[in-house]
Scaffold this active site. Structure first.
Site: not given
Length: 149
Positions: A85, A115, A9, A112
């Protein structure tokens, strides 16, 4: 072989974390098959976050992901969706263990860093949304026998 979609991001790009993040996935044994730096359009952002359209934070998600460049990535490997993940950590960086990407670099749930697709179905949808088929490279990595039995 399984594939997943990863987006580094705007906060990860602006903070100079792209190389470190990609290195973690490569060292784990995953193969890069798609990689591009891009400015996300509002239309793409709205499609990507469509499941959150009715949530109060939807506008903020779209505004943030379109605010600065994003690095879009497709990784390939055995169990890559679940493993990526786990490597990222949970959505809120403050609840992510040290050693995960978000645990090591994240501070705020709204910033954060990364993604990643949460299922094989999401991975297929997101890869098709972010990449044209011609942008994904089929190539043979020679390290396969050193990573998988």
């Amino acid at each position: 072989m399984e594939r997943t979609f990863i987006a580094i991001k705007p906060d990860g790009v602006q903070r100079g974390l792209v190389g470190e993040i990609l290195q973690r996935f490569e060292r784990r044994g995953f193969k890069l098959v798609g990689l591009k730096l891009m400015q996300v359009s509002e239309a793409l952002a709205q499609k990507h976050y469509a499941e959150h359209k009715e949530r109060p934070f939807f506008g903020g998600l779209v505004a943030f992901i379109t605010s600065s460049p994003v690095v879009a990535v497709v990784l390939e490997g055995k169990g890559v969706v679940a493993t990526a993940r786990a490597m990222m950590g949970v959505t809120n960086p403050l609840n992510s263990p040290l050693g995960t990407i978000r645990g090591d670099y994240g501070i705020d749930i709204g910033r954060n860093i990364i993604h990643g697709s949460d299922s094989l179905e999401s991975a297929e949808r997101e890869i098709a949304l972010w990449f044209a088929p011609a942008e994904l490279l089929e190539w043979q990595a020679t390290l396969g026998s050193w990573v998988y039995e």
